[in-house]
Motif scaffolding. Structure first.
Motif, PDB file in Angstrom:
ATOM      1  N   MET A 113      38.257  24.532   3.391  1.00  0.00           N
ATOM      2  CA  MET A 113      38.694  25.929   3.477  1.00  0.00           C
ATOM      3  C   MET A 113      37.708  26.868   2.773  1.00  0.00           C
ATOM      4  O   MET A 113      37.448  27.973   3.253  1.00  0.00           O
ATOM      5  N   SER A 114      37.154  26.414   1.654  1.00  0.00           N
ATOM      6  CA  SER A 114      36.179  27.241   0.937  1.00  0.00           C
ATOM      7  C   SER A 114      34.963  27.523   1.828  1.00  0.00           C
ATOM      8  O   SER A 114      34.479  28.653   1.900  1.00  0.00           O
ATOM      9  N   VAL A 141      36.154  30.002   4.552  1.00  0.00           N
ATOM     10  CA  VAL A 141      36.448  31.346   4.038  1.00  0.00           C
ATOM     11  C   VAL A 141      35.156  32.084   3.692  1.00  0.00           C
ATOM     12  O   VAL A 141      35.048  33.296   3.863  1.00  0.00           O
ATOM     13  N   ARG A 142      34.146  31.343   3.221  1.00  0.00           N
ATOM     14  CA  ARG A 142      32.897  31.970   2.789  1.00  0.00           C
ATOM     15  C   ARG A 142      31.863  32.087   3.928  1.00  0.00           C
ATOM     16  O   ARG A 142      30.769  32.590   3.718  1.00  0.00           O
ATOM     17  N   TYR A 168      41.854  35.369   5.562  1.00  0.00           N
ATOM     18  CA  TYR A 168      41.211  34.981   4.293  1.00  0.00           C
ATOM     19  C   TYR A 168      39.693  35.157   4.352  1.00  0.00           C
ATOM     20  O   TYR A 168      39.063  35.508   3.353  1.00  0.00           O
ATOM     21  N   GLN A 176      39.098  38.790   3.850  1.00  0.00           N
ATOM     22  CA  GLN A 176      39.424  39.117   2.458  1.00  0.00           C
ATOM     23  C   GLN A 176      38.286  38.768   1.515  1.00  0.00           C
ATOM     24  O   GLN A 176      37.944  39.521   0.615  1.00  0.00           O
ATOM     25  N   TYR A 177      37.758  37.556   1.709  1.00  0.00           N
ATOM     26  CA  TYR A 177      36.682  37.085   0.830  1.00  0.00           C
ATOM     27  C   TYR A 177      35.508  38.062   0.864  1.00  0.00           C
ATOM     28  O   TYR A 177      35.033  38.523  -0.182  1.00  0.00           O
ATOM     29  N   PRO A 181      26.359  32.928  -3.820  1.00  0.00           N
ATOM     30  CA  PRO A 181      27.817  33.016  -3.942  1.00  0.00           C
ATOM     31  C   PRO A 181      28.216  32.999  -5.414  1.00  0.00           C
ATOM     32  O   PRO A 181      27.425  32.607  -6.274  1.00  0.00           O
ATOM     33  N   SER A 182      29.438  33.413  -5.678  1.00  0.00           N
ATOM     34  CA  SER A 182      29.877  33.487  -7.077  1.00  0.00           C
ATOM     35  C   SER A 182      30.001  32.093  -7.688  1.00  0.00           C
ATOM     36  O   SER A 182      30.599  31.196  -7.113  1.00  0.00           O
TER      37      SER A 182
END
Lengths: 293, 299
Positions: free
Chosen positions: B10-11, B14-15, B57, B60-61, B97-98
């Motif tokens: 999912m990460s 989402v990214r 999502y 949103q990201y 990325p963070s």
């Protein structure tokens, strides 16, 4: 009940979130506010104006910390640097309890900065509860986990969200920050009866309640925190107070933030339910068990 | 699927970058249909497909991280215009990325990244954009970095050529090609303050372009520092910049003075006068401090 071991045996009333656009008003007018909720991450810095403002607030008001990035449900070990900074802040604020979300948001060292929903599995409940215990042990203050609003469900889930919440908080022996707006938003997105959720919450663990506004779109409902609390959410709040008893309540208003007075007056509407509530809430799980024994 | 496997999947999804119209991509980089991928772990409902739910999502990201970086670089956005700035931020965030629990650090690598990626800025504006990015990040650093106890007169009395002086962690020294302090201040005056919010959804922010002062190339040396919890940009001369930079890099007082005046045509008495002025000024602003390891920081 409002005072319980999950909110440090405090008896807080209605509070609002501390937000930058209100700083000047608060310092100039010194309004009477029962308590402020701060977003911990805004003050987990080394110095400067954020901490100066916080200290000024702490001189005059009670503050409770609310976090947005602990990600109790992430599957990997906790970030020690994050915990260290958080503990430093809890010592400064003397927050009687600390809340963060029942969600995940980071994996393999990369952060999404979103409150992503968990699959409601026994494995997720076990991992999440373990991490909550570790945080609670390290910080040495009660932890309350907040149910999040969600827009997706997983094939992997083995139970409902409220069953999952029960599973986690019992295993972690922690409190709950019950967000009735989030329950409502998720109920609209996943088609369940929000009152069933509220009725399933272990009342004796509720440390705090969140109320907020949301936005309805054609196919889904979003948790926008950008306008007053809507009627269905007030109804759920009334039911929650009926079950739980008078409990520390916080209005979240994070976007299109109006004047301080407008936000505060909206929050104070909660008093209609708090004051209407009788001194004896519905029987608790533990007292009901005792009564049967 | 284990919890960790689901979170990794999912990460990644989402990214994954959005399309130019801020929608979720139909296919992954290696050609898989996103609808198929999403349906392997996300349930559809009677109104939304698995793809639609994941897209909420995904959007949103990107809205959240773009907003966080944009908030720290309002002047860079004003210099480049929304379209170029958004493209630059997207490209930067794809590569960076963070990796921190806080959004505060998300823009930390942007000035260096911009130096390596001139293709995102019109050639004539690259040096200006770099200066603006450096100054805007220096503001972030100066805003909330540690402030140590400043050295006292007694501390100064014991100094000699072999002494090493520490500078406040919030003091940032910049060598710039344009007087961008004027530009950044003009934009900041037109930008409201904000902070991290709770779990509310993020929206794509539409920026209005502020009015900018004209910029002509001229060498500027700046000390970005905090005083009474406000951040200030103070112009300093070249020798002061060299002196403070050398001290900041851990060189002794003697070595730092030598570095500052190595190519100076000033007479010794003029140099002495300048040095006295620099130290008086820096001491007044509390720039010299005890080393962070010597004592606990003060607010």
């Amino acid at each position: 009940m409002p005072a319980n071991r999950f909110n440090g045996f405090t008896d807080y009333g209605v509070g609002i979130g501390l937000r930058v656009p209100h700083y000047n008003h608060i310092f100039a007018e010194k309004p009477v506010v029962d308590w402020f909720e701060i977003i911990s991450e805004n003050y987990m810095v080394d110095g400067g104006r954020p901490l100066q403002v916080l200290d000024q607030i702490l001189d005059q008001y009670r503050v409770v910390q609310h976090g947005v990035s602990m990600y109790f449900g992430s599957a990997q070990p906790l970030d020690r640097e994050h915990l260290k900074r958080l503990k430093t802040l809890t010592r400064r604020t003397k927050t009687p309890w600390l809340s963060d979300h029942l969600c995940w948001g980071s994996v393999d060292g990369t952060y999404t900065h979103d409150l992503l929903p968990l699959p409601y599995t026994f494995e997720a409940a076990r991992i999440t509860a373990q991490r909550i215990r570790e945080v609670q042990d390290y910080l040495e203050i009660p932890i309350a986990v907040e149910n999040v609003s969600s827009y997706a469900e997983f094939h992997e889930s083995q139970m409902t969200e409220w069953e999952f919440l029960n599973e986690v908080v019992h295993a972690a022996d922690c409190g709950i920050l019950l967000d009735v707006n989030n329950i409502y938003v998720s109920s609209q997105n996943h088609r369940f009866d929000p009152m069933v959720y509220v009725d399933a919450v272990p009342a004796e663990r509720v440390a705090q309640i969140h109320i907020a506004g949301h936005s309805k779109f054609e196919k889904y409902t979003l948790d926008t925190h950008d306008h007053p609390v809507l009627d269905p959410v007030w109804k759920m709040y009334a039911r929650a107070i009926e079950r739980v008893g008078n409990t520390a309540t916080l209005l979240e208003w994070d976007d299109n933030i109006p004047t301080f007075d407008e936000v505060h007056n909206e929050a104070l509407k909660a008093n209609r339910y708090l004051h209407a509530n009788s001194s004896s809430p519905l029987p608790l799980e533990s007292t009901a068990h005792e009564a049967r024994a | 699927m284990t919890l960790l496997e689901l979170q990794r999947r999912m990460s990644n999804d989402v990214r994954r970058p959005l399309t130019s119209s801020f929608e979720m991509q139909q296919r992954t980089e290696d050609g898989q249909a996103m609808a198929d991928l999403a349906s392997t772990y996300i349930k559809p409902n009677d109104r939304l497909t698995s793809f639609d739910r994941l897209e909420i999502y995904n959007r949103q990201y990107w809205f959240r991280v773009i907003a966080a970086v944009s908030e720290d670089f309002p002047a860079l956005a004003a210099v480049l215009g929304s379209k170029r700035f958004d493209a630059l931020v997207l490209a930067y965030l794809k590569e960076n990325p963070s990796t921190s629990f806080t959004l505060r650090n998300l823009g930390a690598r942007l000035p260096m990244w911009l130096a390596d990626h001139p293709e995102f800025v019109p050639r004539m504006k690259h040096a200006l954009a770099l200066d603006v990015a450096q100054l805007e990040w220096a503001y972030v650093e100066s805003f909330d970095r540690l402030k140590m106890a400043a050295l006292t007169l007694e501390d100064f009395a014991g100094l000699d050529g072999d002494s090493r002086l520490s500078l406040q962690p919030h003091l940032q020294l910049l060598r710039l090609s344009y007087p961008v302090d004027e530009l950044v201040l003009a934009v900041r005056m037109q930008t409201p303050e904000s902070d991290i919010m709770s779990n509310a959804v993020s929206e794509m922010v539409v920026r209005t372009r502020p009015k900018l002062p004209g910029m002509r190339r001229s060498r500027v040396f700046l000390a970005v520092h905090r005083f009474d919890n406000s951040v200030y940009y103070r112009r300093i001369d070249h020798e002061a910049y060299l002196l403070l930079s050398a001290l900041q890099h851990g060189r002794t007082l003697g070595e730092s003075l030598e570095a500052a005046f190595a190519n100076s045509r000033l007479k010794p008495e003029m140099q002495a006068e300048k040095i006295q002025h620099y130290f008086a000024h820096a001491a007044e602003l509390g720039w010299f401090c005890h080393r962070p390891t010597d004592m606990i920081g003060v607010q």
